[in-house]
Design a protein around this motif. Structure first.
Motif, mmCIF file in Angstrom:
data_model
loop_
_atom_site.group_PDB
_atom_site.id
_atom_site.type_symbol
_atom_site.label_atom_id
_atom_site.label_comp_id
_atom_site.label_asym_id
_atom_site.label_seq_id
_atom_site.Cartn_x
_atom_site.Cartn_y
_atom_site.Cartn_z
ATOM 1 N N ARG A 128 50.202 48.808 32.439
ATOM 2 C CA ARG A 128 49.465 48.560 33.676
ATOM 3 C C ARG A 128 50.395 47.927 34.701
ATOM 4 N NH1 ARG A 128 44.266 44.530 33.967
ATOM 5 N NH2 ARG A 128 45.926 42.981 33.695
ATOM 6 N N SER A 129 50.142 48.192 35.977
ATOM 7 C CA SER A 129 50.869 47.569 37.080
ATOM 8 C C SER A 129 49.872 46.770 37.913
ATOM 9 C CB SER A 129 51.525 48.645 37.953
ATOM 10 O OG SER A 129 51.928 48.124 39.199
ATOM 11 N N ARG A 130 50.388 45.817 38.678
ATOM 12 C CA ARG A 130 49.482 45.154 39.618
ATOM 13 C C ARG A 130 48.965 46.139 40.657
ATOM 14 N NH1 ARG A 130 51.873 39.631 41.950
ATOM 15 N NH2 ARG A 130 53.752 40.910 42.081
ATOM 16 N N ASN A 131 49.676 47.246 40.856
ATOM 17 C CA ASN A 131 49.229 48.229 41.844
ATOM 18 C C ASN A 131 47.914 48.884 41.442
ATOM 19 O OD1 ASN A 131 51.617 47.568 43.026
ATOM 20 N ND2 ASN A 131 52.560 49.588 42.883
ATOM 21 N N ASP A 132 47.826 49.356 40.181
ATOM 22 C CA ASP A 132 46.545 49.942 39.775
ATOM 23 C C ASP A 132 45.525 48.855 39.449
ATOM 24 O OD1 ASP A 132 47.879 49.306 37.381
ATOM 25 O OD2 ASP A 132 47.094 51.026 36.288
ATOM 26 N N GLN A 133 46.008 47.663 39.107
ATOM 27 C CA GLN A 133 45.105 46.547 38.841
ATOM 28 C C GLN A 133 44.333 46.154 40.096
ATOM 29 O OE1 GLN A 133 47.125 43.141 37.238
ATOM 30 N NE2 GLN A 133 45.252 41.963 36.894
ATOM 31 N N VAL A 134 45.052 45.951 41.200
ATOM 32 C CA VAL A 134 44.370 45.570 42.437
ATOM 33 C C VAL A 134 43.545 46.728 42.981
ATOM 34 C CG1 VAL A 134 46.238 46.201 44.036
ATOM 35 C CG2 VAL A 134 44.648 44.374 44.646
ATOM 36 N N ALA A 135 43.988 47.954 42.746
ATOM 37 C CA ALA A 135 43.219 49.114 43.216
ATOM 38 C C ALA A 135 41.867 49.185 42.516
ATOM 39 C CB ALA A 135 44.015 50.401 42.984
ATOM 40 N N VAL A 136 41.850 48.940 41.208
ATOM 41 C CA VAL A 136 40.572 48.980 40.500
ATOM 42 C C VAL A 136 39.704 47.790 40.887
ATOM 43 C CG1 VAL A 136 41.143 47.733 38.350
ATOM 44 C CG2 VAL A 136 39.523 49.626 38.297
ATOM 45 N N ASP A 137 40.339 46.626 41.088
ATOM 46 C CA ASP A 137 39.572 45.457 41.519
ATOM 47 C C ASP A 137 38.858 45.729 42.842
ATOM 48 O OD1 ASP A 137 40.661 44.222 39.324
ATOM 49 O OD2 ASP A 137 41.752 42.678 40.434
ATOM 50 N N MET A 138 39.585 46.278 43.804
ATOM 51 C CA MET A 138 39.003 46.514 45.127
ATOM 52 C C MET A 138 37.947 47.613 45.100
ATOM 53 S SD MET A 138 39.770 44.422 47.464
ATOM 54 C CE MET A 138 39.276 45.263 48.963
ATOM 55 N N ARG A 139 38.157 48.633 44.279
ATOM 56 C CA ARG A 139 37.135 49.688 44.179
ATOM 57 C C ARG A 139 35.843 49.120 43.598
ATOM 58 N NH1 ARG A 139 38.505 55.708 44.872
ATOM 59 N NH2 ARG A 139 40.734 55.651 45.303
#
Length: 437
Positions: A106-117
């Motif tokens: 996992r990256s913070r990039n997909d982590q923050v993307a899922v959080d915001m979605r």
């Protein structure tokens, strides 16, 4: 402690640390960050990337952190770069070294993307629920106040309508706003978890599993798109802006109608304020604030549009600027819906004043022209005849229906006694409502 400091020889400057930090605002995402991490860890165990014991320990640690935050035992504050580093560092403190395995695949990039979605979807559903409440309030207000009143174009009295017809126009507007939000949720309901930084992962992960766990419709189709676009936030911000535009228009009418010049309504004391110098004043501040906050939500939309317009693929730090405008806009919209709902629910409609306002202004002039058309006259000729009648009525300070039949016949022999029934305001309203329904 930094999550990325391995390749650096020098410390980050304190100035840069403060400039880079987003914890002060992205702490709102703590719930989404935890449930996204739990889904990710469960998936890692399912795919034999972590053992079941490791997964269970991490999940229990994350749930413990969730409880501590909700109970106020753990404050989201301190020297952390963002909510993600706060969670991971506190997880390691809670469960030990196994906590360092949380970020596998996992990256913070997909982590923050899922959080915001997740966050934006939940908030959009909250807005929809509140729109349902105010739609019910508007319907009750309209049904209880079907009194006739002037309808306006160009802020000039035009034709007779009912207050119910007028307020239900906003019911239609807000119903479309609800559809826009529902459509936006349908479009955005895709899972970016598994995109990693931009190109996926070499681990054999299961994106369908996390999609089901997090109740998304499907995984995103393209990894680079999944981590680097925020069009779903722009679509929601656009829908929020339209909601606020509708509320601003309604606020403007409530403000006008509450003046002594109109005197159609009274806004309750609960949603009015007074003057520090003029004791007689009752100011419609709730409506004025909603009208004013509309520009704020517009600004949030323009802010994110401007941020996104020049960013190449894939993730760039600029995109950290998506959160504050969205958080501000959705919080503002929710507050405005709730205030407007309460204000409408306590609104006093001055039915007699609305009814009396119809008597002057020639609001049955169009119907008088239609009467002549029904008798065989061309509409353009009928329009001219009624225009001349209005000029005469203005000179005599009379309404059209106050002219006697001989006076009307001096303009056209087509006028008969039945004209008075045809141009009666209640009758014109009845005919219009039948067509509207």
């Amino acid at each position: 402690m930094k999550l990325w400091g391995g390749r650096f020889l020098s410390k980050e400057s304190k100035l840069m640390e403060d400039f880079n930090s987003s914890l002060s605002f992205d702490k709102k995402l703590y719930y989404e960050d935890i449930i996204g991490s739990i889904a990710h860890v469960k998936m890692l165990a399912k795919c034999n990337i972590l053992t079941n014991e490791e997964s269970k320990t991490i999940v229990n640690g994350l749930n413990s952190i969730m409880s501590d935050i909700k109970e106020g035992k753990l404050k989201i504050e301190g020297d952390y770069e963002d909510i993600h580093s706060f969670m991971e560092i506190n997880l390691i403190k809670t469960v030990g070294e196994v906590g360092k395995k949380l970020h596998t695949a996992r990256s913070r990039n997909d982590q923050v993307a899922v959080d915001m979605r997740l966050y934006s979807k939940y908030k959009a559903l909250d807005v929809i629920d509140n729109l349902d409440i105010i739609l019910g309030t508007i319907k009750i207000l309209g049904n209880e106040n079907a009194v006739i009143m002037p309808g306006y174009t160009h802020m000039q009295r035009a034709q007779v309508v009912t207050f119910k017809q007028h307020i239900m126009a906003y019911y239609s507007m807000l119903s479309r706003d609800k559809k826009r939000l529902t459509s936006a949720i349908e479009i955005m309901d895709e899972n970016p978890l598994g995109c990693c930084a931009l190109a996926g992962t070499t681990y054999d992960t299961d994106r369908e599993f996390t999609t089901k766990e997090l109740e998304f419709k499907k995984p995103v189709d393209n990894f680079m798109d999944g981590v680097s676009d925020r069009d779903y936030l722009l679509e929601l911000l656009s829908a929020f802006s339209i909601i606020m535009m509708h509320f601003s228009r309604l606020s403007e009418e409530l403000i006008l109608w509450s003046t002594k010049e109109f005197n159609f309504i009274e806004i309750s004391d609960e949603f009015s304020t007074g003057s520090s110098i003029m004791p007689q004043k009752r100011n419609p501040d709730a409506a004025e604030l909603i009208r004013g906050k509309t520009g704020r939500v517009y600004g949030d939309l323009m802010s994110l549009l401007t941020t996104m317009k020049g960013i190449p693929l894939a993730y760039n730090k600029d995109m950290q600027e998506d959160k504050e405008p969205f958080f501000d806009a959705v919080d503002t919209v929710l507050k405005c819906i709730k205030i407007m709902n309460e204000m409408l629910g306590t609104l006093k409609i001055k039915k007699d004043n609305m009814h009396n306002a119809v008597k002057r202004g020639f609001l049955n002039a169009t119907e008088a022209a239609d009467y002549l058309v029904n008798k065989g006259m061309a509409f353009r000729d009928a329009h001219s005849v009624i225009g001349n009648i209005v000029i005469t009525c203005e000179k005599k300070n009379k309404a059209i229906e106050e002219l006697n039949l001989d006076e009307l016949k001096s303009f056209s022999d087509l006028f008969e006694e039945d004209v008075y029934e045809f141009i009666d305001y209640e009758n014109t309203i009845s005919r219009g409502i039948k067509k509207e329904m």
